[in-house]
Design a protein around this motif. Structure first.
Motif, PDB file in Angstrom:
ATOM      1  N   ALA A 148       5.346  12.133  -1.470  1.00  0.00           N
ATOM      2  CA  ALA A 148       6.225  10.836  -1.785  1.00  0.00           C
ATOM      3  C   ALA A 148       7.399  10.787  -0.701  1.00  0.00           C
ATOM      4  O   ALA A 148       7.639   9.739  -0.220  1.00  0.00           O
ATOM      5  CB  ALA A 148       6.846  11.160  -3.170  1.00  0.00           C
ATOM      6  N   LEU A 149       7.895  11.925  -0.445  1.00  0.00           N
ATOM      7  CA  LEU A 149       9.052  11.884   0.824  1.00  0.00           C
ATOM      8  C   LEU A 149       8.162  11.439   2.146  1.00  0.00           C
ATOM      9  O   LEU A 149       8.942  10.549   2.535  1.00  0.00           O
ATOM     10  CB  LEU A 149       9.638  13.387   0.945  1.00  0.00           C
ATOM     11  N   SER A 150       7.132  11.877   2.446  1.00  0.00           N
ATOM     12  CA  SER A 150       6.445  11.436   3.717  1.00  0.00           C
ATOM     13  C   SER A 150       6.219   9.928   3.762  1.00  0.00           C
ATOM     14  O   SER A 150       6.204   9.126   4.462  1.00  0.00           O
ATOM     15  CB  SER A 150       5.242  12.139   3.906  1.00  0.00           C
ATOM     16  N   LEU A 151       5.882   9.339   2.575  1.00  0.00           N
ATOM     17  CA  LEU A 151       5.641   7.659   2.156  1.00  0.00           C
ATOM     18  C   LEU A 151       6.905   7.165   2.219  1.00  0.00           C
ATOM     19  O   LEU A 151       7.102   6.148   2.911  1.00  0.00           O
ATOM     20  CB  LEU A 151       5.007   7.788   0.970  1.00  0.00           C
ATOM     21  N   LEU A 152       8.057   7.684   1.765  1.00  0.00           N
ATOM     22  CA  LEU A 152       9.427   6.990   1.685  1.00  0.00           C
ATOM     23  C   LEU A 152       9.739   6.731   3.354  1.00  0.00           C
ATOM     24  O   LEU A 152      10.364   5.912   3.532  1.00  0.00           O
ATOM     25  CB  LEU A 152      10.241   7.724   1.111  1.00  0.00           C
ATOM     26  N   TYR A 205       0.618  -1.244  -0.074  1.00  0.00           N
ATOM     27  CA  TYR A 205       0.022   0.021  -0.155  1.00  0.00           C
ATOM     28  C   TYR A 205       0.788   1.271  -0.049  1.00  0.00           C
ATOM     29  O   TYR A 205       0.692   2.214  -0.679  1.00  0.00           O
ATOM     30  CB  TYR A 205      -0.921   0.176   1.252  1.00  0.00           C
ATOM     31  N   LEU A 206       1.936   1.318   0.728  1.00  0.00           N
ATOM     32  CA  LEU A 206       2.658   2.412   0.939  1.00  0.00           C
ATOM     33  C   LEU A 206       3.637   2.605  -0.298  1.00  0.00           C
ATOM     34  O   LEU A 206       3.638   3.590  -1.026  1.00  0.00           O
ATOM     35  CB  LEU A 206       3.796   2.281   1.975  1.00  0.00           C
ATOM     36  N   PHE A 207       4.135   1.440  -0.820  1.00  0.00           N
ATOM     37  CA  PHE A 207       4.849   1.679  -2.194  1.00  0.00           C
ATOM     38  C   PHE A 207       4.068   2.087  -3.297  1.00  0.00           C
ATOM     39  O   PHE A 207       4.259   3.039  -4.057  1.00  0.00           O
ATOM     40  CB  PHE A 207       5.442   0.149  -2.449  1.00  0.00           C
ATOM     41  N   LYS A 208       2.741   1.466  -3.574  1.00  0.00           N
ATOM     42  CA  LYS A 208       1.749   2.064  -4.596  1.00  0.00           C
ATOM     43  C   LYS A 208       1.562   3.788  -4.431  1.00  0.00           C
ATOM     44  O   LYS A 208       1.818   4.361  -5.489  1.00  0.00           O
ATOM     45  CB  LYS A 208       0.511   1.407  -4.590  1.00  0.00           C
ATOM     46  N   LEU A 211      13.029  -4.497  -1.486  1.00  0.00           N
ATOM     47  CA  LEU A 211      12.080  -4.678  -0.647  1.00  0.00           C
ATOM     48  C   LEU A 211      10.692  -4.700  -1.474  1.00  0.00           C
ATOM     49  O   LEU A 211       9.739  -5.701  -1.064  1.00  0.00           O
ATOM     50  CB  LEU A 211      11.850  -3.663   0.533  1.00  0.00           C
ATOM     51  N   PHE A 212      10.589  -3.842  -2.525  1.00  0.00           N
ATOM     52  CA  PHE A 212       9.348  -3.617  -3.027  1.00  0.00           C
ATOM     53  C   PHE A 212       9.165  -5.077  -3.872  1.00  0.00           C
ATOM     54  O   PHE A 212       8.049  -5.503  -3.994  1.00  0.00           O
ATOM     55  CB  PHE A 212       9.368  -2.525  -3.922  1.00  0.00           C
ATOM     56  N   ILE A 265       7.991   4.191   4.974  1.00  0.00           N
ATOM     57  CA  ILE A 265       8.490   2.735   4.783  1.00  0.00           C
ATOM     58  C   ILE A 265       9.629   2.711   5.452  1.00  0.00           C
ATOM     59  O   ILE A 265      10.098   1.561   5.936  1.00  0.00           O
ATOM     60  CB  ILE A 265       8.971   2.698   3.088  1.00  0.00           C
ATOM     61  N   MET A 266      10.836   3.567   5.568  1.00  0.00           N
ATOM     62  CA  MET A 266      11.838   3.626   6.199  1.00  0.00           C
ATOM     63  C   MET A 266      11.353   3.129   7.885  1.00  0.00           C
ATOM     64  O   MET A 266      12.317   2.137   8.323  1.00  0.00           O
ATOM     65  CB  MET A 266      12.592   4.657   6.540  1.00  0.00           C
TER      66      MET A 266
END
Length: 236
Positions: A25-29, A5-8, A146-147, A32-33
Protein backbone atom coordinates in the motif's frame (compact mmCIF):
# COMPACT_ATOMS: atom_id res chain seq x y z
CA UNK A 1 -7.31 5.97 -15.60
CA UNK A 2 -3.80 5.21 -14.35
CA UNK A 3 -4.59 7.10 -11.16
CA UNK A 4 -7.84 5.16 -10.79
CA UNK A 5 -5.86 1.93 -11.20
CA UNK A 6 -3.35 2.98 -8.53
CA UNK A 7 -6.04 4.04 -6.07
CA UNK A 8 -8.01 0.79 -6.48
CA UNK A 9 -4.91 -1.25 -5.72
CA UNK A 10 -4.05 1.06 -2.82
CA UNK A 11 -7.44 0.58 -1.18
CA UNK A 12 -7.28 -3.18 -1.70
CA UNK A 13 -3.97 -3.46 0.16
CA UNK A 14 -4.89 -0.93 2.85
CA UNK A 15 -7.68 -3.26 3.90
CA UNK A 16 -5.10 -5.97 4.63
CA UNK A 17 -3.97 -6.44 8.21
CA UNK A 18 -0.41 -7.67 7.75
CA UNK A 19 2.69 -5.43 7.41
CA UNK A 20 3.26 -6.97 3.98
CA UNK A 21 -0.10 -5.67 2.77
CA UNK A 22 0.71 -2.22 4.10
CA UNK A 23 4.17 -2.33 2.52
CA UNK A 24 2.54 -2.69 -0.90
CA UNK A 25 0.00 0.00 0.00
CA UNK A 26 2.83 2.41 0.82
CA UNK A 27 4.58 1.66 -2.47
CA UNK A 28 1.34 2.51 -4.29
CA UNK A 29 0.90 5.69 -2.27
CA UNK A 30 4.40 6.77 -3.31
CA UNK A 31 3.54 6.08 -6.96
CA UNK A 32 0.49 8.32 -6.57
CA UNK A 33 2.69 11.02 -5.03
CA UNK A 34 5.05 10.89 -8.01
CA UNK A 35 2.12 11.09 -10.41
CA UNK A 36 0.77 14.16 -8.58
CA UNK A 37 4.08 15.97 -9.06
CA UNK A 38 3.08 16.54 -12.66
CA UNK A 39 1.38 19.93 -12.75
CA UNK A 40 -1.08 18.93 -15.47
CA UNK A 41 -2.70 16.22 -13.35
CA UNK A 42 -4.82 18.54 -11.20
CA UNK A 43 -5.43 21.06 -13.99
CA UNK A 44 -6.47 18.30 -16.38
CA UNK A 45 -9.01 16.86 -13.95
CA UNK A 46 -10.40 20.33 -13.18
CA UNK A 47 -10.77 21.03 -16.90
CA UNK A 48 -12.67 17.76 -17.34
CA UNK A 49 -14.94 18.69 -14.43
CA UNK A 50 -15.67 22.13 -15.93
CA UNK A 51 -16.36 20.55 -19.31
CA UNK A 52 -18.75 18.03 -17.82
CA UNK A 53 -20.59 20.73 -15.82
CA UNK A 54 -21.02 22.86 -18.94
CA UNK A 55 -22.32 19.92 -20.97
CA UNK A 56 -24.74 18.90 -18.22
CA UNK A 57 -26.09 22.44 -17.97
CA UNK A 58 -27.00 22.23 -21.65
CA UNK A 59 -29.54 19.52 -20.74
CA UNK A 60 -31.36 21.69 -18.18
CA UNK A 61 -34.12 22.75 -20.57
CA UNK A 62 -34.51 19.37 -22.24
CA UNK A 63 -38.15 18.26 -21.85
CA UNK A 64 -37.33 14.73 -20.65
CA UNK A 65 -34.55 15.54 -18.22
CA UNK A 66 -34.75 14.64 -14.53
CA UNK A 67 -33.80 17.94 -12.90
CA UNK A 68 -33.15 16.35 -9.51
CA UNK A 69 -30.68 13.90 -11.02
CA UNK A 70 -29.12 16.70 -13.06
CA UNK A 71 -28.67 18.93 -10.01
CA UNK A 72 -27.22 16.01 -8.03
CA UNK A 73 -24.67 15.30 -10.78
CA UNK A 74 -23.64 18.95 -11.03
CA UNK A 75 -23.48 19.13 -7.22
CA UNK A 76 -21.06 16.18 -7.15
CA UNK A 77 -18.85 17.89 -9.72
CA UNK A 78 -18.87 21.15 -7.75
CA UNK A 79 -18.01 19.33 -4.53
CA UNK A 80 -14.96 17.53 -5.90
CA UNK A 81 -13.85 20.62 -7.80
CA UNK A 82 -13.78 22.78 -4.67
CA UNK A 83 -11.84 20.11 -2.73
CA UNK A 84 -9.36 19.63 -5.56
CA UNK A 85 -8.67 23.35 -5.89
CA UNK A 86 -7.27 23.50 -2.35
CA UNK A 87 -4.07 25.42 -1.79
CA UNK A 88 -0.67 23.78 -2.06
CA UNK A 89 0.44 20.56 -3.69
CA UNK A 90 -1.84 17.57 -3.65
CA UNK A 91 -1.07 15.52 -0.54
CA UNK A 92 0.95 18.32 1.05
CA UNK A 93 0.17 17.16 4.59
CA UNK A 94 1.66 13.72 3.88
CA UNK A 95 4.69 15.25 2.18
CA UNK A 96 5.46 17.25 5.32
CA UNK A 97 6.08 14.03 7.26
CA UNK A 98 9.88 13.75 7.21
CA UNK A 99 9.97 10.09 8.20
CA UNK A 100 7.47 9.17 5.48
CA UNK A 101 9.51 11.04 2.86
CA UNK A 102 12.72 9.35 3.98
CA UNK A 103 10.92 6.03 3.62
CA UNK A 104 9.79 7.01 0.13
CA UNK A 105 13.43 7.51 -0.85
CA UNK A 106 14.30 4.04 0.45
CA UNK A 107 11.46 2.49 -1.59
CA UNK A 108 13.22 3.76 -4.72
CA UNK A 109 16.24 1.56 -3.92
CA UNK A 110 15.90 -2.20 -4.66
CA UNK A 111 15.74 -3.89 -1.26
CA UNK A 112 16.25 -0.51 0.37
CA UNK A 113 13.58 -1.01 3.03
CA UNK A 114 15.29 -3.89 4.79
CA UNK A 115 15.69 -3.75 8.56
CA UNK A 116 19.40 -3.09 8.04
CA UNK A 117 18.80 -0.05 5.81
CA UNK A 118 15.92 1.54 7.72
CA UNK A 119 15.39 -0.09 11.13
CA UNK A 120 12.73 2.46 12.10
CA UNK A 121 10.49 1.06 9.33
CA UNK A 122 11.04 -2.46 10.65
CA UNK A 123 10.00 -1.23 14.11
CA UNK A 124 6.90 0.40 12.63
CA UNK A 125 5.94 -2.87 10.96
CA UNK A 126 6.13 -4.59 14.36
CA UNK A 127 3.85 -2.01 15.98
CA UNK A 128 0.19 -2.91 16.79
CA UNK A 129 -2.07 -3.33 13.78
CA UNK A 130 -4.42 -0.51 14.81
CA UNK A 131 -1.50 1.93 14.99
CA UNK A 132 -0.35 1.01 11.50
CA UNK A 133 -3.86 1.24 10.10
CA UNK A 134 -4.36 4.66 11.70
CA UNK A 135 -1.07 5.99 10.36
CA UNK A 136 -1.51 4.84 6.79
CA UNK A 137 -5.10 6.15 6.72
CA UNK A 138 -3.81 9.57 7.79
CA UNK A 139 -1.17 9.53 5.04
CA UNK A 140 -3.71 8.61 2.36
CA UNK A 141 -6.37 11.12 3.46
CA UNK A 142 -4.72 14.19 1.82
CA UNK A 143 -4.95 12.45 -1.55
CA UNK A 144 -8.67 11.68 -1.33
CA UNK A 145 -9.78 14.88 -3.17
CA UNK A 146 -7.75 13.63 -6.13
CA UNK A 147 -9.40 10.20 -5.94
CA UNK A 148 -12.86 11.77 -5.69
CA UNK A 149 -12.18 13.96 -8.72
CA UNK A 150 -10.93 11.06 -10.83
CA UNK A 151 -13.83 8.82 -9.73
CA UNK A 152 -16.59 11.32 -10.49
CA UNK A 153 -15.16 12.32 -13.88
CA UNK A 154 -14.68 8.71 -15.03
CA UNK A 155 -18.05 7.57 -13.65
CA UNK A 156 -19.95 10.21 -15.62
CA UNK A 157 -17.87 9.58 -18.72
CA UNK A 158 -18.48 5.82 -18.63
CA UNK A 159 -22.21 6.29 -18.02
CA UNK A 160 -22.50 8.61 -21.03
CA UNK A 161 -22.35 5.69 -23.47
CA UNK A 162 -24.76 2.79 -23.99
CA UNK A 163 -23.41 -0.68 -24.88
CA UNK A 164 -24.26 -2.06 -28.31
CA UNK A 165 -23.69 -5.52 -29.78
CA UNK A 166 -20.73 -5.80 -32.13
CA UNK A 167 -18.42 -8.43 -33.58
CA UNK A 168 -15.20 -8.84 -35.51
CA UNK A 169 -15.20 -10.05 -39.10
CA UNK A 170 -13.16 -12.82 -40.67
CA UNK A 171 -9.56 -11.91 -40.02
CA UNK A 172 -10.40 -10.78 -36.49
CA UNK A 173 -10.88 -7.03 -36.99
CA UNK A 174 -13.82 -4.75 -36.13
CA UNK A 175 -13.94 -1.33 -37.77
CA UNK A 176 -16.33 1.53 -37.11
CA UNK A 177 -16.30 4.84 -38.97
CA UNK A 178 -16.86 7.80 -36.63
CA UNK A 179 -18.44 10.11 -39.15
CA UNK A 180 -16.91 13.24 -37.63
CA UNK A 181 -18.08 12.47 -34.09
CA UNK A 182 -15.61 12.93 -31.22
CA UNK A 183 -15.41 10.46 -28.33
CA UNK A 184 -13.28 10.49 -25.19
CA UNK A 185 -13.46 6.79 -24.39
CA UNK A 186 -14.22 3.45 -26.00
CA UNK A 187 -15.37 0.61 -23.75
CA UNK A 188 -15.36 -3.09 -24.70
CA UNK A 189 -16.92 -6.09 -22.93
CA UNK A 190 -16.23 -9.74 -23.76
CA UNK A 191 -17.57 -12.98 -22.35
CA UNK A 192 -15.93 -14.20 -19.14
CA UNK A 193 -15.82 -17.66 -20.69
CA UNK A 194 -12.91 -16.66 -22.93
CA UNK A 195 -9.56 -15.43 -21.59
CA UNK A 196 -9.07 -12.84 -24.29
CA UNK A 197 -8.37 -9.13 -24.29
CA UNK A 198 -9.04 -6.30 -26.78
CA UNK A 199 -6.56 -4.10 -28.56
CA UNK A 200 -8.09 -0.77 -29.55
CA UNK A 201 -6.70 1.88 -31.86
CA UNK A 202 -8.43 4.98 -33.14
CA UNK A 203 -8.07 8.32 -34.86
CA UNK A 204 -10.61 11.02 -35.65
CA UNK A 205 -12.02 8.97 -38.51
CA UNK A 206 -12.24 5.35 -37.42
CA UNK A 207 -11.96 2.91 -34.50
CA UNK A 208 -10.41 -0.54 -34.83
CA UNK A 209 -10.82 -3.38 -32.36
CA UNK A 210 -9.19 -6.79 -32.45
CA UNK A 211 -8.71 -9.50 -29.84
CA UNK A 212 -5.73 -11.51 -28.69
CA UNK A 213 -4.97 -14.20 -26.15
CA UNK A 214 -1.89 -15.67 -24.49
CA UNK A 215 -0.84 -19.19 -25.35
CA UNK A 216 0.77 -21.67 -22.95
CA UNK A 217 4.15 -20.00 -23.50
CA UNK A 218 2.65 -16.55 -22.79
CA UNK A 219 3.02 -15.42 -26.36
CA UNK A 220 0.36 -13.18 -27.85
CA UNK A 221 -1.83 -14.84 -30.45
CA UNK A 222 -4.17 -12.79 -32.64
CA UNK A 223 -7.71 -14.20 -32.77
CA UNK A 224 -8.74 -14.28 -36.41
CA UNK A 225 -12.13 -15.97 -36.01
CA UNK A 226 -15.27 -13.81 -35.58
CA UNK A 227 -15.69 -12.69 -31.97
CA UNK A 228 -18.85 -11.22 -30.44
CA UNK A 229 -18.53 -8.40 -27.93
CA UNK A 230 -20.24 -5.27 -26.64
CA UNK A 231 -19.01 -1.79 -27.43
CA UNK A 232 -19.73 1.66 -26.02
CA UNK A 233 -18.63 5.09 -27.26
CA UNK A 234 -18.42 7.62 -24.42
CA UNK A 235 -18.31 11.40 -24.47
CA UNK A 236 -19.56 14.06 -22.03
Amino acid sequence: MRLEYLFKRLFAFISGTSPMHQHVALSLLFEIMDTCDRAEVRSGILQDIDRQKANLENYRHHPNIDLNALDAAIGDLNRVSVALMGKGRIGQAARENEWLMSLKNRFAVPGGTSQIDIPSYHAWQLSPEENRQRAITQWVEPFMPLFDGVSVVLKMLRESGSPIDAGTQEGGVFQEMLGGKIYQMVRVWVSDERLIYPEISANKYVVWVRFSELDNQYKTQLITTPTAFKLSFCNV
